[in-house]
Design an enzyme around this catalytic site. Structure first.
Site, PDB file in Angstrom:
ATOM      1  N   GLY A  25      16.858  31.807  82.970  1.00 20.47           N
ATOM      2  CA  GLY A  25      16.066  32.541  83.487  1.00 20.47           C
ATOM      3  C   GLY A  25      14.591  31.598  83.257  1.00 20.47           C
ATOM      4  O   GLY A  25      13.330  32.766  83.869  1.00 20.47           O
TER       5      GLY A  25
ATOM      6  N   THR B 243      13.154  35.500  76.406  1.00 17.26           N
ATOM      7  CA  THR B 243      13.244  36.103  77.869  1.00 17.26           C
ATOM      8  C   THR B 243      14.880  36.095  77.641  1.00 17.26           C
ATOM      9  O   THR B 243      14.945  34.942  77.465  1.00 17.26           O
ATOM     10  CB  THR B 243      12.357  34.775  78.328  1.00 17.26           C
ATOM     11  OG1 THR B 243      11.118  34.544  78.996  1.00 17.26           O
ATOM     12  CG2 THR B 243      12.947  35.176  80.143  1.00 17.26           C
TER      13      THR B 243
ATOM     14  N   GLU C 263       9.218  28.799  76.164  1.00 14.60           N
ATOM     15  CA  GLU C 263      10.001  29.038  75.498  1.00 14.60           C
ATOM     16  C   GLU C 263      10.116  27.877  74.431  1.00 14.60           C
ATOM     17  O   GLU C 263      10.300  28.349  73.254  1.00 14.60           O
ATOM     18  CB  GLU C 263      11.565  29.769  76.193  1.00 14.60           C
ATOM     19  CG  GLU C 263      11.653  30.982  76.421  1.00 14.60           C
ATOM     20  CD  GLU C 263      13.046  30.670  77.645  1.00 14.60           C
ATOM     21  OE1 GLU C 263      13.384  31.560  77.975  1.00 14.60           O
ATOM     22  OE2 GLU C 263      13.818  29.552  77.914  1.00 14.60           O
TER      23      GLU C 263
HETATM   24  C1  5RP Z   1      15.642  32.344  79.934  1.00 13.00           C
HETATM   25  C2  5RP Z   1      16.656  31.407  79.016  1.00 13.00           C
HETATM   26  C3  5RP Z   1      17.648  33.079  78.718  1.00 13.00           C
HETATM   27  O1  5RP Z   1      17.598  33.373  76.733  1.00 13.00           O
HETATM   28  C4  5RP Z   1      19.031  32.107  78.530  1.00 13.00           C
HETATM   29  O2  5RP Z   1      19.251  32.449  79.999  1.00 13.00           O
HETATM   30  C5  5RP Z   1      19.890  33.857  77.746  1.00 13.00           C
HETATM   31  O3  5RP Z   1      19.699  34.474  79.042  1.00 13.00           O
HETATM   32  P1  5RP Z   1      20.602  35.839  78.619  1.00 13.00           P
HETATM   33  O4  5RP Z   1      20.463  36.359  77.630  1.00 13.00           O
HETATM   34  O5  5RP Z   1      20.197  36.606  80.377  1.00 13.00           O
HETATM   35  O6  5RP Z   1      21.978  35.856  79.382  1.00 13.00           O
HETATM   36  O7  5RP Z   1      16.821  30.285  78.012  1.00 13.00           O
HETATM   37  O8  5RP Z   1      15.305  30.657  80.362  1.00 13.00           O
END
Ligand code: 5RP
Length: 235
Positions: free
Chosen positions: A109, A40, A115
């Site tokens: 996210g 995500t 995940e």
């Molecule tokens: C979501 C996550 C994402 O992998 C992490 O926040 C990185 O996000 P981005 O690619 O938008 O920087 O752990 O829960």
């Protein structure tokens, strides 16, 4: 950790372009004819877009969030329930931080629980990130922890005893509610020197659903977008 790099240097790229680059580079880890685990975030969105170009060569995906599921399905990629798939060859996901051993902080996210579940059913975790995410010691990025709402105060008190400051993540003036109906506590002020010990300890606190340290489900590979091109780190 071993490092290799694509030979050609790339001109100065924006962070968004670096995300596109690593999202596309991750395609070479996708096993044709199989189901791929999909994380995500904004970097994974680039991967999903790239995956759509080879959708006829895969069976589909197991997804780690409603947001990724929606994007996959909109692009015509079938999404399977994780319970219907015993093992995945590869899981592709981003990170908020990654260290030189492949330990990560994730959950920016708010999708950390799903995940971790999909990562646990996958043989190989390929992390895709731009170079701002590479750190010596985890703790620079606020640590996300998914918590059952009635336990947020207690969990924040436990973090305070470790020198951390917890805050309930808000959205539109109310606590953010995850895909699993829980809340997120973001913790600043931590230096996570021993990620495995930290993850093992916090995971046992009452009310903690998932801590955003991924040490037991660490990455085996990281495709890092840099000004010199995509660096491949192997752990
Ligand atoms: C979501 C996550 C994402 O992998 C992490 O926040 C990185 O996000 P981005 O690619 O938008 O920087 O752990 O829960």
């Amino acid at each position: 950790m071993t490092t290799s790099q694509t030979p050609a240097a790339v001109p100065t790229l924006t962070q968004d372009e670096l995300k596109t680059l690593v999202g596309q580079a991750a395609l070479k880890y996708v096993v044709h004819g199989e189901i791929v685990g999909v994380g995500t975030g904004s970097t994974v969105n680039k991967f999903i877009d790239a995956l759509a170009t080879i959708k006829d060569q895969i069976k589909g995906a197991v997804s780690s969030s409603v947001a990724s599921t929606d994007r996959l399905q909109a692009l015509g990629i079938p999404v399977f329930d994780s319970n219907s798939v015993e093992k995945l060859a590869v899981y592709i996901d981003g990170a908020d931080e990654i260290d030189g051993q492949g330990h990560m902080v994730k959950g920016g996210g708010a999708a950390l629980t799903r995940e971790k579940i999909v990562a646990a059913q996958s043989t190989k975790f390929v992390c895709i990130a731009d170079e701002s995410k590479l750190v010596q010691t985890l703790g620079k990025f606020p640590l996300p922890v998914e918590v059952i709402p009635m336990a947020t105060q207690r969990v924040m008190a436990q973090f305070a005893a470790k020198g951390g400051v917890g805050k309930v993540r808000m959205k539109d003036g109310a606590p953010l509610v995850t895909d699993n109906g829980q809340h997120i506590v973001d913790v600043t002020g931590l230096q996570i020197a021993d990620p495995r010990a930290f993850e093992a300890e916090v995971s046992q606190w009452p009310g903690v659903v998932t801590v955003g340290v991924f040490a037991f489900q660490k990455a085996q590979v990281c495709l890092l977008g840099t000004a010199q091109g995509v660096k491949t780190l192997e752990f």
